[in-house]
Design an enzyme around this catalytic site. Structure first.
Site, mmCIF file in Angstrom:
data_model
loop_
_atom_site.group_PDB
_atom_site.id
_atom_site.type_symbol
_atom_site.label_atom_id
_atom_site.label_comp_id
_atom_site.label_asym_id
_atom_site.label_seq_id
_atom_site.Cartn_x
_atom_site.Cartn_y
_atom_site.Cartn_z
ATOM 1 N N ARG A 193 29.804 43.769 30.346
ATOM 2 C CA ARG A 193 30.574 42.390 30.064
ATOM 3 C C ARG A 193 29.815 41.195 29.764
ATOM 4 O O ARG A 193 30.968 39.327 30.461
ATOM 5 C CB ARG A 193 31.204 42.614 31.498
ATOM 6 N N ARG A 228 51.271 43.689 41.070
ATOM 7 C CA ARG A 228 51.177 44.992 41.197
ATOM 8 C C ARG A 228 50.846 44.881 42.651
ATOM 9 O O ARG A 228 50.327 44.330 43.577
ATOM 10 C CB ARG A 228 49.287 44.591 41.016
#
Length: 326
Positions: A193, A228
């Protein structure tokens, strides 16, 4: 000059080469599901007859196809503007057999937070039996096991610091070196990443078969994150719109993560884009983009098409699907 191409499954094609045509392409036969197929090429020059074979094989179900070029009395397979030498084997046509296992699938998967990467990783690893490597889970497992690198990682984690790349890269490479990953293949979940992580893997010769990038519009990502909720008892993640809890009891105890707010999501998306830009440049020749703004089954169906393309199993070519969120 004559050329004969033969596969380990019995497909045969012959032609007389035209000196002005340096390319030979052929598509013949279908490879059954779960079967692998080596390809052998034979040329007859001055009475000498020898077989050259790929170091890699095609995997079914798919149509068997290949593309060859003639150059300096050697045959090369060509894919994505990259040349891969054929390995020469002293075989007669009757003895030409597959001597190599199918190239294991090596996948990296990436995408922004809430791109659906976590869901797709579960589906991919289950279908293909890959070693699924998520660095967060790997770190926790190493710490819990009290390994040498787990202890080093814990020192940084206890201080609230990021674990250095060299520690994480070592953990990842040790996992990739295990027999299951080497034999069956692997799935790197949201890793690398950063540019430094990508360069560290490159330096160790670790490359994917393909890099699948999940793309989702920013407004959809924000909606997915803000809605969420987490069940503090089971750890299961729900969404108020797309995946609501089934009972009032569960709904009453759901909590929202402190960073699942609009402002924090914007910041996370900006940081993700900034970090991923140089990573994508490293893997630009392997990237396949997938529309993540669809039903999970539709997204997975598209990923399957990419992963089962026989061309990604050619030597030196690998696969990556990228995402840093679930």
């Amino acid at each position: 000059m004559a050329l004969t191409v033969q596969s380990s499954l019995g497909h045969v094609s012959s032609t007389v080469l035209d000196p002005s045509n340096r390319w030979y392409a052929c598509s013949s036969g279908r490879i059954p599901p779960k079967k692998s197929c080596m390809v052998y090429a034979s040329t007859q020059i001055g009475g000498n007859h020898g077989w050259n074979s790929w170091n890699s094989s095609h995997r079914g179900p798919s149509e068997l196809s290949w593309r060859l070029s003639f150059e300096s009395d050697e045959w090369d397979s060509v894919l994505s503007k990259k040349r891969h030498k054929w390995a020469v084997h002293n075989m007669t046509p009757g003895r030409a057999k597959a001597k190599h296992e199918a190239e294991p699938l090596k996948v990296m998967i990436a995408g922004a937070p809430a791109s659906g990467k976590g869901t797709q990783c579960e589906l991919i690893s289950k279908k293909y039996g890959l070693t699924h490597i998520a660095t967060g889970d790997l770190l926790r497992a190493e710490v819990a096991a009290g390994t040498e690198y787990g202890k080093k990682a814990k020192e940084y984690m206890d201080q609230g610091k990021l674990v250095p790349d060299e520690v994480v890269v070592t953990m990842v490479t040790q996992k990739l070196a295990q027999s299951h990953a080497k034999k069956k293949g692997w799935l790197l979940d949201g890793y690398p990443r950063s540019l430094s992580q990508a360069e560290a893997l490159q330096a160790l010769g670790i490359k994917p078969s393909i890099f699948i990038l999940l793309e989702v519009p920013e407004d959809i990502l924000i909606d997915r994150v803000v809605g969420r909720r987490i069940d503090p008892i089971t750890g299961k993640i729900y969404h108020l719109t797309y995946s609501p809890p089934k009972t009032p009891e569960i709904a009453s105890r759901l909590i929202q993560r402190s960073d699942d707010t609009v402002d924090r999501v914007h910041l996370r998306l900006q940081m993700h884009a900034k970090n991923m830009e140089p990573v994508l440049s490293v893997y630009k020749d392997f990237i396949k983009k997938v529309d993540g703004d669809a039903d999970k089954d539709a997204v997975f169906a598209e990923i399957i098409k990419i992963l089962e393309d026989p061309e990604i199993f050619l030597p030196g070519v690998n696969a990556v699907v990228a995402s840093s969120g679930n």
